[in-house]
Design a protein around this motif. Structure first.
Motif, PDB file in Angstrom:
ATOM      1  N   THR A 216     -37.501  -3.173 -46.762  1.00 44.62           N
ATOM      2  CA  THR A 216     -38.860  -2.948 -47.248  1.00 44.62           C
ATOM      3  C   THR A 216     -39.359  -4.208 -47.945  1.00 44.62           C
ATOM      4  OG1 THR A 216     -38.078  -2.009 -49.340  1.00 44.62           O
ATOM      5  CG2 THR A 216     -38.444  -0.482 -47.499  1.00 44.62           C
ATOM      6  N   PRO A 217     -40.667  -4.310 -48.218  1.00 44.93           N
ATOM      7  CA  PRO A 217     -41.226  -5.569 -48.724  1.00 44.93           C
ATOM      8  C   PRO A 217     -40.707  -5.965 -50.104  1.00 44.93           C
ATOM      9  CG  PRO A 217     -42.960  -4.156 -47.849  1.00 44.93           C
ATOM     10  CD  PRO A 217     -41.726  -3.317 -47.927  1.00 44.93           C
ATOM     11  N   GLN A 220     -45.095  -7.339 -53.022  1.00 44.98           N
ATOM     12  CA  GLN A 220     -45.853  -6.098 -53.000  1.00 44.98           C
ATOM     13  C   GLN A 220     -47.199  -6.267 -53.716  1.00 44.98           C
ATOM     14  OE1 GLN A 220     -43.235  -3.216 -54.831  1.00 44.98           O
ATOM     15  NE2 GLN A 220     -41.767  -3.296 -53.139  1.00 44.98           N
ATOM     16  N   ARG A 245     -40.912  -7.197 -56.092  1.00 45.29           N
ATOM     17  CA  ARG A 245     -40.615  -5.788 -56.334  1.00 45.29           C
ATOM     18  C   ARG A 245     -39.666  -5.608 -57.516  1.00 45.29           C
ATOM     19  NH1 ARG A 245     -37.318  -5.076 -50.746  1.00 45.29           N
ATOM     20  NH2 ARG A 245     -35.576  -6.440 -51.254  1.00 45.29           N
ATOM     21  N   TYR A 251     -41.539   2.550 -51.299  1.00 43.13           N
ATOM     22  CA  TYR A 251     -41.583   2.292 -49.852  1.00 43.13           C
ATOM     23  C   TYR A 251     -40.563   3.148 -49.110  1.00 43.13           C
ATOM     24  CZ  TYR A 251     -44.858  -1.585 -50.252  1.00 43.13           C
ATOM     25  OH  TYR A 251     -45.979  -2.341 -50.472  1.00 43.13           O
TER      26      TYR A 251
END
Length: 527
Positions: A216-217, A220, A245, A251
């Motif tokens: 996931t990123p 953000q 993050r 996410y």
């Protein structure tokens, strides 16, 4: 402007020039395929089979590479220890075994300890009983222009006590020049090999249960999933602010909404907080989310996983940490948070107002200010009077709503949530919830976080994530979620006192400032 070279470094640069003049490339491009290592040689060598002085033996030829250590020249022959990743082995070098004049011109005069070399030859046992390799082929693979630190003996003038000092025993040197630390201390390399084994064992455990590893990123537009200050940055092309993050949670739960029934991520998170023995701004987290499960089920999974990981690493469920023997045999002890506080302090905080809890904190001689809400006050009391005393693995359960903005409300106990933390050796190892999937309740929790941020709580999330709320409105199944700190788990399972000892390149102040001030800083967040 280049730095001034030390006397030893100047000598090595002279050797570098002399090697080139002698036609020896100090940094050759061609490969040196390694077929053996020191540990394998020791394990394989058998006097009855391989001793070249015996009858009917089988020659044991090897090809190895590593750093030249402890060089000893004795006329027409020399010994040195070659250090590779597996350990050290003695190399025997004779003038007559090498190309004409190489021994006198190059080996004796121009090679230094720390140089990386390749050796090919037969294994034998010396008269002193040491398994060694007789060099029949020898190649310089890379010249060392900076000497590795050497041990020095220091005598206390008052007591006469002698101790061995090595520059790499200094924590600041070790953390800033980890490459030198690793080169000299195989036991340090072993800690990081164990860390890799811990991560591999966790990944295998989860993969065997058909949970999907995802990414996931890290950048953000909104941060969330924990109480912490973020790092901020800016994307030039989009002309927008971004955050590194602080957690993967929001996410990953979007993926549960999307139909995944079990997802996990092992990734770096970033929190703009103080430095201490237990906090590094960049750290590694495991986060796991499983649909149709709750926090009680997750406690069982965590017990099972840690029991398996510890057994794989140590061969049993017992771990020695300092002077304690910690058992990871399930089941672990379980105790509600407010009961644990009452047991240690005598204060019953259940359903008490903010002012009543603040008075209890003051009575316990804790500092209290107006920015501290119910959650932070309870967290301070727990951290001071309960957490340090939890040595064996213990699940602390049922946290107040104010401390758990992403956890589902307790199905039986008003004002509490279905959340647990696993505490071991006085520190949090993991945090887990029955995840909040009611979008209306979630919005009100977010709004409370925004209010706390406006009142001065710099770790409260100050923006509502509307996209996450939209995802919940589509419907998220009942879900159990868990986050586990890989760094702290590694500290525990390898018996290390500082998080810097389990992170290869920890964040440090600029050189010259030192580490003492860093160690003195603490973080308000225990994530």
């Amino acid at each position: 402007m280049s730095r001034e070279l030390t006397e030893q470094e100047q000598l090595r640069h002279q050797h570098l020039d002399a090697l080139r003049e002698a036609g020896v490339d100090p940094f050759p491009a061609e490969e040196w395929p390694v077929t053996d290592n020191a540990a394998e040689i020791f394990d394989t060598y058998d006097d009855a089979l391989h001793d070249p002085e015996g009858d009917g033996t089988k020659p044991f030829s090897v090809r190895i590479a590593g750093r030249m250590m402890t060089k000893r020249v004795m006329g027409k022959a020399a010994f040195f220890h070659l250090a590779d990743e597996s350990g050290r082995i003695q190399i025997y070098v004779r003038r007559d075994d090498l190309p004409e004049d190489f021994y006198n011109t190059v080996f004796k005069k121009l090679l230094d300890t720390g140089d990386l070399v390749g050796v090919e030859g037969e294994v034998f046992r010396t008269k002193m009983g040491e398994v060694s390799v007789r060099a029949e082929k020898f190649k310089l693979l890379a010249k060392s222009l900076k000497p590795l630190p050497v041990e020095k003996e220091i005598v206390d003038e008052e007591t006469g006590e002698k101790r061995i000092f090595n520059e790499v025993t200094d924590p600041e040197f070790r953390y800033r020049q980890r490459y030198a630390d690793l080169a000299l201390h195989p036991e340090v390399r072993d800690v990081f090999k164990k860390r890799a084994r811990i991560v591999t064992a966790i990944r295998r455990f989860l993969d065997e249960r058909s949970y999907t590893e995802v990414e996931t990123p890290a950048l953000q537009p909104l941060y969330g999933g924990a109480a912490a200050r973020p790092f901020t940055t800016h994307h030039n092309a989009l002309d927008m602010g971004l955050f590194l993050r602080i957690a993967d949670e929001l996410y990953l739960k979007r993926l549960i909404v999307g139909g995944f029934e079990g997802v996990y991520e092992i990734a770096k998170d970033f929190r703009n907080e103080g430095l201490s023995r237990f906090h590094n701004p960049e750290f590694t987290m495991l986060e796991l989310y499983v649909a149709y499960r709750d926090y009680d089920w997750m406690m069982g999974l965590v017990e099972e996983m840690l029991e398996a990981v510890v057994t794989e690493l140590h061969g049993s469920t017992e771990v020695k940490v300092g002077g304690e023997s910690i058992s990871f045999s399930s089941p672990f002890k379980r105790i509600p948070l407010l009961e644990a506080i009452k047991e240690k302090t005598g204060h019953d905080l259940y359903m008490k107002s903010r002012d009543e809890i603040a008075e209890a904190a003051k009575a316990l001689h804790l500092e209290v200010d107006d920015t501290m809400g119910v959650g932070k006050l309870i967290d301070e009391i727990f951290g001071e009077f309960v957490e340090p005393h939890l040595i064996q693995p213990t699940f602390i359960t049922d946290y107040p709503v104010e401390l758990s903005p992403l956890a589902k409300r307790h199905r039986e106990k008003e004002g509490l949530t279905e959340r647990f933390e696993l505490i071991c050796n006085g520190k949090e190892i993991c945090n887990a919830f029955s995840e909040l999937n009611d979008p209306i309740d979630q919005r009100s929790r977010f709004e409370e976080q925004v209010r706390l941020a406006r009142d001065g709580d710099d770790e409260a999330v100050n923006t509502i994530d509307e996209d996450y709320l939209r995802a919940l409105e589509y419907g998220m199944p009942p879900t159990a979620g868990m986050g586990m700190g890989i760094d702290r788990l590694t500290m525990l399972l390898t018996n290390q006192d500082s998080i810097r000892d389990v992170i290869l390149f920890p964040l440090l102040r600029p050189e010259g400032v030192g580490l003492e001030d860093e160690a003195a800083e603490s973080s308000a967040s225990d994530g």
